[in-house]
Write a protein that holds these residues in place. Structure first.
Motif, PDB file in Angstrom:
ATOM      1  N   GLU A 130     -15.581 -30.123 -17.220  1.00  0.00           N
ATOM      2  CA  GLU A 130     -16.253 -30.460 -15.806  1.00  0.00           C
ATOM      3  C   GLU A 130     -15.711 -29.275 -14.942  1.00  0.00           C
ATOM      4  OE1 GLU A 130     -16.623 -35.261 -16.881  1.00  0.00           O
ATOM      5  OE2 GLU A 130     -15.196 -34.528 -15.387  1.00  0.00           O
ATOM      6  N   LYS A 139     -11.925 -26.496  -9.640  1.00  0.00           N
ATOM      7  CA  LYS A 139     -11.234 -27.569 -10.440  1.00  0.00           C
ATOM      8  C   LYS A 139     -11.873 -27.621 -11.901  1.00  0.00           C
ATOM      9  CE  LYS A 139     -11.566 -31.919 -10.111  1.00  0.00           C
ATOM     10  NZ  LYS A 139     -11.448 -33.435  -9.641  1.00  0.00           N
ATOM     11  N   ALA A 141     -11.904 -29.961 -15.422  1.00  0.00           N
ATOM     12  CA  ALA A 141     -11.400 -31.030 -16.015  1.00  0.00           C
ATOM     13  C   ALA A 141     -11.636 -31.081 -17.372  1.00  0.00           C
ATOM     14  CB  ALA A 141     -11.760 -32.419 -15.072  1.00  0.00           C
ATOM     15  N   PRO A 143     -12.628 -34.046 -19.945  1.00  0.00           N
ATOM     16  CA  PRO A 143     -12.600 -35.365 -20.257  1.00  0.00           C
ATOM     17  C   PRO A 143     -12.123 -35.496 -21.736  1.00  0.00           C
ATOM     18  CG  PRO A 143     -14.864 -34.271 -20.084  1.00  0.00           C
ATOM     19  CD  PRO A 143     -13.964 -33.234 -19.613  1.00  0.00           C
ATOM     20  N   GLY A 146      -8.416 -35.451 -21.889  1.00  0.00           N
ATOM     21  CA  GLY A 146      -7.862 -36.544 -20.956  1.00  0.00           C
ATOM     22  C   GLY A 146      -6.953 -35.611 -20.059  1.00  0.00           C
ATOM     23  N   GLU A 148      -7.105 -34.403 -16.246  1.00  0.00           N
ATOM     24  CA  GLU A 148      -7.838 -34.583 -15.045  1.00  0.00           C
ATOM     25  C   GLU A 148      -8.381 -33.212 -14.238  1.00  0.00           C
ATOM     26  OE1 GLU A 148      -6.549 -37.948 -12.573  1.00  0.00           O
ATOM     27  OE2 GLU A 148      -6.049 -38.962 -14.080  1.00  0.00           O
ATOM     28  N   ALA A 149      -7.294 -32.729 -14.271  1.00  0.00           N
ATOM     29  CA  ALA A 149      -7.486 -31.525 -12.957  1.00  0.00           C
ATOM     30  C   ALA A 149      -6.586 -30.220 -13.484  1.00  0.00           C
ATOM     31  CB  ALA A 149      -7.289 -31.979 -11.618  1.00  0.00           C
ATOM     32  N   SER A 150      -7.255 -28.925 -13.675  1.00  0.00           N
ATOM     33  CA  SER A 150      -6.456 -27.834 -13.776  1.00  0.00           C
ATOM     34  C   SER A 150      -7.006 -26.905 -12.841  1.00  0.00           C
ATOM     35  CB  SER A 150      -6.702 -27.567 -15.388  1.00  0.00           C
ATOM     36  OG  SER A 150      -6.127 -26.222 -15.338  1.00  0.00           O
ATOM     37  N   THR A 329      -5.606 -33.820  -7.508  1.00  0.00           N
ATOM     38  CA  THR A 329      -5.082 -35.172  -7.826  1.00  0.00           C
ATOM     39  C   THR A 329      -3.883 -35.297  -7.143  1.00  0.00           C
ATOM     40  OG1 THR A 329      -3.668 -34.006  -9.424  1.00  0.00           O
ATOM     41  CG2 THR A 329      -5.709 -34.999 -10.057  1.00  0.00           C
TER      42      THR A 329
END
Ligand code: HEA
Ligand code: HEA
Ligand code: CUA
Ligand SMILES: [Cu+2]
Lengths: 344, 668, 202
Positions: A130, A139, A141, A143, A146, A148-150, A329
């Motif tokens: 995502e 950003k 992600a 899913p 797992g 959430e944000a990189s 996050t």
């Protein structure tokens, strides 16, 4: 007036056109137009562009040679007052040069449609990433993993990737483009879009935002690393939250680079920027626009990032994007705070 | 001083007064309604120190008063038009006062006075359009030179941009839009000056409307320029929301300025259509019109209709900004999945804007080129002493480019997130435009073939135009095929493509036209050697600039960025482009000097220095106030060069002259 | 000085053509608005009161009838009917305009003297508000300009400027008025009739 005969001229021109066309096409194909391709989708794009270059080279030579030849062969000589030959047109010729280009463009359209299907086709076993764009950064992600944000996009090589893309709904239009991957798609607030890529060369690349998005557009980019499948798994495993201050600060520095903070904040201590400098910020008294002051502690800095309009620094416009609260996050904000803390 | 009595100066002064009135009016209404004078109270109401006022305005501080600023701008335009005197005849009509149509210089005023004031003669208006176009071209070109200096090397050079990158975006946007304004005015210059002359009419169908359509450009252009200095706008000339809905306040002046330029296009083109359809000389059937008239006619059809859509799209954003009408404001992360009830809270669609905008702005690119291609078709026969090859095909290709041009707009939106199934039909329609354009090219080659080609400056520019437009046109299909556009969209490749099409389709032919009709309009001959020098500098420089941009683009150079990655290896190319830009500027300066100096010093021109068959060349140079005192009658084909004994036009014996009745009301 | 002009008949023919071209142009503006409505609302519409819009639509259609009567009257040199019909047309136009302002836009004067906008629907009520205010606003602007034109020719008529064979001004105003009417005939169903009605959430 006597009509000239053009047979000889036509033969000469035909020869020159042919020679020039070959030279042009070869010349064009020698130019290094684009960075080396690095995705499976690149092939359809590059091969169509190759075909188009040939067509361009040929048509260019055709028109230019005819024109330049006429200028030389049919120029007015000194003292000549006469008119040229009187012919008003030739319907057969007109039809020919209507129909041949028509066929050419129809062929191009078919090739284009086919290439498009190839470059955008869905594949089995796609991995979803995502992508969220905001002013001015990306950003990512994962899913399925797992994550959430990189701030960095890691991709396993030769894996089909489906990018689920969105721009923050209060934000502006951005774009996702990696020149080596040859495909591009806008990210529109309110209208989710998709893009498919299959990176096939290990290496470091850069995602560029290719849609004007305001002050930070020039610097809006994010790193991409295409790695082997095992390296990717290792990276996924390493995505545990960090607590070591030095590591947090360096992760924060990476974030600050990828989130576009540098468009407005400097770390050199210069006072002239769009936003206040970060150097020496932590622990100091900050004067606010309502006249009060506040000490820049962890909580204040975290609030300034997540909700910038809560407290406006005196002398600055409240233009810091409000979207960071949504895209970062809490973990990431703590990294940024650690980074700003480290800038003494 | 006489200068202060000109329409231009009076317009500006009265306009400023009205601006103030408009601003005060809104503030007064706000106070009456019990609202604070500031519209956006989160913005500072004024600078902390009075000395900083200028800085505060330039950085967009007036955004706190946006509705007042907007109303004031509209008042400015109205005031300008009233002050300049463009509406005085109409206002008299509403009171029942008759106003005879007066032609000729006002008594007791020098001739330059006419050019700076409202005048109903299409020849004056044509020159006014032309001069304004060249001024805007120089202004916008200078902006380009500034940002080209920045781009000559990687990293940020100019402190202007170092402080705030918004300045870079503002310069690019202003360069693009003012250049386009300049093109629209240049097109107006050519069609206003030439169409009536070429069809043997003494003026346009609606001379007052014609003057109005010219003059409304002036406040429009002034607003565009003002926009740069009240905060600028960082949206590009395309003004896409949501960015334009959040941009600095300059964007409103940009919108309003473009709106009035558009109004001018609409009214001007209406005039051209009626003139072409009803005022042709006796015997001039549609297929005996000079080919330029066909081009101007096709152009006018596009301008008349499509222009409404850019006005509408900009109006919608302006309304979103000041009244909160959320046309383009999604308010939700995924509006494609909204329940109908949620449309009460949001649901705006940014892509709708792009459809409306490009529905004008694609056809607009054919507005830019069709008159230019018409000029090329007009000049080639004269300077090759041969008939125009395939007259009817060329005439109809203009019309078909205009019509097909309406069906291709979404090729600017291949990666925009619009419905993906729309891509293929729009690819097909886009590529189809190549066919009628090709017909023009090949017919031009047919015209040159076997001629007696004389390389005078206008002809050089016409030929240069062909070579440049060829590059621009041929680089279109790679953009039109979606697959390759996925890579090329919004890169400098596109920048190279459109500079080549616009230079080849407008700038070169416009210069050709300026040189060609200069003796007719001014009555003196320009300096040929300087003309050739202009050509010799500009053409190679342009090739370097445009091809360099394309190369940079495919290597990864994005549009509208102030900095680029040195790793792409485009430093050399970028530097070359910048140098070429300065050479182009130098060459343009040479032309401007040539034209100004020649207007005073050069030898008198003959009535027909090019041995043209065109109607306008059969009357003295400069064209007398009443162009055709005796009515021309068309008896032959326009381009029958090389056919012994053929004539295009005869002048009727005086008895057949049209009725000249003074003091007719109605009309306009 | 020289005067260039053709006979009045020729000029009127040109004026007529210019007028129609202007309508073609405006049609693109209104068409753009209609397209935006379908793009943004799709097959829905906001739930709004129905009676008043229907009534003012009727008023506008009626005004067209009186405009037509005025034009026929002047063509027959019947000045009294001409002047009276013009006034009625203008009055109906004003009623239409006020209907839009007061009922559709919902301007009300509060007891404390301030104005309140939008008792049914607010300009900021999502795309429903945006499109409704955008379309009715653009149309109302045309109505107002039409009323102004009618009053101008009414005044000129009072001064005896028009006759049976010289009344281009009347003709132009009349077609303009019918044109505005025609636009509403497209706008009204698009705004009030087509699509399923969606009640406001609050
Ligand atoms: C004068 C202006 C002008 C003209 C004439 C054209 C002409 C064409 N343009 Fe261009 N274009 C612009 C101005 C112009 N364009 C501008 C300003 C933009 C950028 C806007 C922005 O984003 O800011 C743009 C952008 C643009 C895009 C969007 C790119 C992107 O942003 O992703 C596309 C895509 O299809 C495109 C295609 C074409 C095509 C197919 C033609 C065709 O009409 C060309 C036809 C001509 C020929 C092909 C050459 C002659 C023909 C022959 C010799 C016959 C044989 C040829 C064949 C068989 C191929 N143009
Ligand atoms: C007719 C249209 C036209 C013309 C002629 C030009 C001319 C030039 N253009 Fe421009 N350009 C556009 C239309 C045009 N452009 C448009 C529409 C855009 C898109 C904008 C957007 O993205 O929104 C654009 C964007 C654009 C870009 C991309 C910017 C970006 O995306 O970041 C660049 C970059 O190189 C560029 C460069 C130039 C240069 C160097 C010239 C040169 O040819 C200029 C040469 C200089 C002159 C002609 C001026 C002459 C000056 C004098 C004679 C000096 C005397 C002056 C005084 C006394 C005041 N232009
Ligand atoms: Cu985001 Cu450009
Ligand atoms: Cu286009």
């Amino acid at each position: 007036m006597q009509k000239r005969s053009y047979g000889k001229h036509f033969v000469i021109v035909a020869v020159i056109v042919l020679v020039t066309a070959i030279i042009t096409v070869v010349g064009l194909s020698r130019v290094r137009w684009m960075a080396a391709p690095a995705s499976a989708q690149a092939r359809s794009v590059d091969s169509l562009l190759g075909i188009e270059l040939v067509a361009i080279g040929f048509l260019f030579a055709l028109v230019m040679v005819f024109m330049l030849y006429s200028l030389v062969a049919f120029r007015q000589r000194k003292g000549e007052e006469e008119d040229g030959d009187h012919f008003e047109g030739n319907t057969k010729l007109e039809i020919t040069w209507t129909v041949i280009p028509l066929i050419t463009v129809l062929v191009l359209a078919v090739l284009g449609a086919r290439g498009l299907t190839e470059a955008t086709a869905a594949r089995a076993d796609e991995m979803t990433v995502e992508v969220t764009a905001f002013s001015w950064g990306f950003k990512f992600a994962y899913p399925e993993q797992g994550i959430e944000a990189s701030p960095i996009m890691y991709l396993p090589v030769d894996q089909h990737i489906l990018l689920d893309m969105n721009s923050v709904d209060t934000d502006v239009i951005h774009d996702f483009w990696v020149p080596e991957f040859r495909v591009k798609q806008d990210l529109v607030p309110g209208v989710p879009t998709k893009l498919r890529i299959t990176p096939n060369k290990i290496g470091k690349y850069t995602v560029l935002c290719d849609e004007l998005c305001g002050t930070g557009h020039t610097n809006m980019q994010a790193p991409i690393e295409v790695v082997s499948a095992s390296d990717f798994d290792a990276w996924v495993a390493a995505q545990q939250p960090s607590t070591d201050p030095a590591e947090m600060a360096s992760l924060g520095a990476e974030l600050a680079a990828s989130q576009g903070c540098a468009a407005c904040h400097n770390i050199t201590g210069d006072p002239g920027g769009i936003g206040p400098t970060w150097k020496g910020l932590f622990g100091h008294e900050v004067e606010l626009s309502d006249g009060s002051t506040v000490t820049a502690d962890d909580a204040y800095i975290a609030e300034s990032i997540a909700n910038p309009t809560a407290k406006i620094v005196a002398g600055y416009q409240p233009i810091m994007p409000a979207s960071y609260g949504q895209v970062l996050t809490e973990q990431q904000i703590s990294y940024l705070v650690a980074y700003i803390k480290s800038l003494q | 001083m006489r200068f202060f009595k000109t329409g231009l100066v009076k317009g500006i002064l009265v306009g400023l007064l009205w601006w103030l009135i408009g601003f005060m009016l809104v503030e007064a209404i706000r106070v009456v309604m019990g609202l604070p004078p500031q519209w956006n109270t989160s913005l500072p109401a004024g600078p902390a120190v009075p000395q900083d006022t200028l800085k505060w305005i330039v950085s967009g501080g007036l955004a706190a008063y946006e509705p007042a600023m907007v109303v004031a701008a509209i008042f400015f335009v109205i005031g300008f038009m009233l002050g300049a005197g463009t509406m005085s005849d109409w206002l008299k009509w509403t009171r029942g006062v008759d106003t005879p149509m007066q032609h000729g210089p006002k008594e007791g005023q020098p001739s330059w006075f006419r050019y700076l004031s409202v005048d109903y003669s299409h020849k004056i208006i044509g020159v006014q359009y032309g001069v304004t176009a060249v001024i805007l071209l120089m202004f916008a070109g200078t902006l380009a030179l500034i940002f080209r200096v920045e781009l000559a090397k990687p990293e940020l050079q100019l402190t202007l941009f170092n402080d705030n990158l918004n300045w870079f975006n503002t310069l690019v946007s202003a360069h693009g839009m003012i250049m386009i304004g300049s093109i629209l005015l240049g097109v107006g210059a050519m069609s206003n000056y030439l169409v009536p002359l070429m069809i043997g009419a003494n003026d346009m169908a609606f001379p007052r409307l014609n003057a109005f359509a010219y003059w409304i450009n002036v406040p429009g252009a002034l607003l565009l320029v003002t926009a740069i200095f009240i905060g600028g706008w960082n949206t590009g000339w395309t003004g896409y929301p949501p960015l334009s809905a959040q941009a600095p306040i300059g964007v409103q002046y940009f919108f309003i300025g473009v709106f009035f330029l558009g109004l001018s296009s609409i009214l001007g083109s209406l005039n051209i259509v009626v003139t072409t359809l009803t005022m042709r000389a006796r015997g001039m059937t549609m297929f005996r019109m000079p080919i330029f008239v066909w081009a101007a006619f096709s152009t006018a059809l596009i301008q008349l209709t499509a222009t409404q859509l850019i006005g509408l799209s900009f109006l919608m954003v302006a309304m979103q900004r000041i009244l909160g009408l959320g046309f383009f404001n999604p308010g939700f992360p995924d509006i494609t999945a909204l329940a109908p009830a949620q449309l009460w809270e949001g649901g705006g669609n940014p892509i709708l804007f792009q459809h409306l905008f490009w529905f004008y702005s694609h056809p607009a690119v054919y507005i830019f080129i069709l008159p230019g291609l018409g000029i090329i078709s007009e000049l080639l026969p004269v300077f090759s002493r041969k008939p125009l090859f395939g007259y009817k095909w060329i005439a109809l290709s203009s019309l078909s480019i205009a019509l097909v041009g309406f069906l291709v707009w979404a090729h600017h939106m291949f990666v925009s997130g619009m419905n993906t199934y729309l891509r293929v039909p729009f690819m097909l329609s886009t590529l189809l435009v190549a066919v009628p354009t090709g017909v023009k090219f090949f017919s031009w080659l047919g015209t040159l073939w076997g001629g007696r080609i004389e390389l005078k400056t206008p002809m050089l520019f016409a030929l240069g135009a062909i070579s440049v437009f060829l590059i621009g046109g041929l680089t279109g299909p790679p953009l039109g095929t979606v697959t390759t556009d996925l890579q090329l969209h919004d890169t400098y490749y596109v920048v190279g493509h459109f500079h080549a099409t616009m230079f080849g389709g407008f700038v070169f032919p416009f210069f050709a036209a300026l040189y060609y009709w200069y003796p007719k309009a001014i009555g003196r001959q320009y300096n040929e050697r300087l003309g050739v020098l202009h050509f010799a500098l500009m053409t190679p420089a342009f090739w370097v600039m445009s091809l360099g941009q394309m190369l940079a683009g495919t290597r990864g150079m994005r549009r509208r960025v102030a900095d680029y990655d040195p790793a792409w290896g485009i430093d050399g190319v970028q530097l070359a482009v910048t140098i070429a830009a300065f050479i182009i500027a130098l060459s343009v300066a040479i032309m401007v000097i040539n034209m100004i100096v020649s207007a005073r010093r050069a030898p008198k021109a003959a009535a027909n220095p090019w041995r043209s068959r065109g109607l306008e060349w059969q009357v003295p140079s400069p064209v007398p106030e009443l162009s055709y005192a005796t009515a021309p009658i068309v008896v032959g084909e326009p381009y029958d060069y090389g056919l012994a004994g053929s004539t295009y036009v005869q002048f009727a014996p005086p008895t057949l002259a049209p009725v000249h009745s003074a003091g007719v009301t109605g009309g306009d | 000085m020289s005067a260039i002009a053709e006979s009045p008949q020729i000029q009127v023919r040109r004026n007529r053509m210019g007028m129609w071209l202007f309508f073609v142009s405006e049609a693109f503006l209104f068409g753009g608005l209609l397209i935006s409505r379908f793009f943004l609302w799709g097959n829905t519409r906001p739930e709004l009161p129905q009676v008043v819009p229907l009534a003012i639509t009727g008023t506008l259609l009626l005004s067209s009838f009186f405009m037509n009567r005025a034009e026929t009257a002047i063509a027959n040199d019947d000045r009294k009917t001409f002047q009276r019909s013009l006034l009625i047309t203008a009055l109906l136009g004003v009623i239409f305009f006020l209907g839009v302002m007061i009922f559709e836009w919902g301007w009300t004067i509060e007891p404390d003297g301030t104005f309140l906008l939008g008792n049914h629907i607010h300009p900021t009520s999502g795309v429903y508000g945006a499109v409704l205010y955008g379309m009715t606003g653009m149309h109302a602007l045309h109505v107002v300009s039409g009323v102004v034109l009618i009053l101008i020719i009414w005044n000129l008529g009072r001064k005896g400027k028009y006759s049976a064979d010289d009344h281009w001004g009347v003709e132009a105003t009349a077609i303009y008025w019918h044109y505005i009417d025609l636009i509403w005939v497209f706008f009204y169903p698009a705004l009030y009739l087509i699509g399923t009605a969606v009640p406001a959430g609050h």
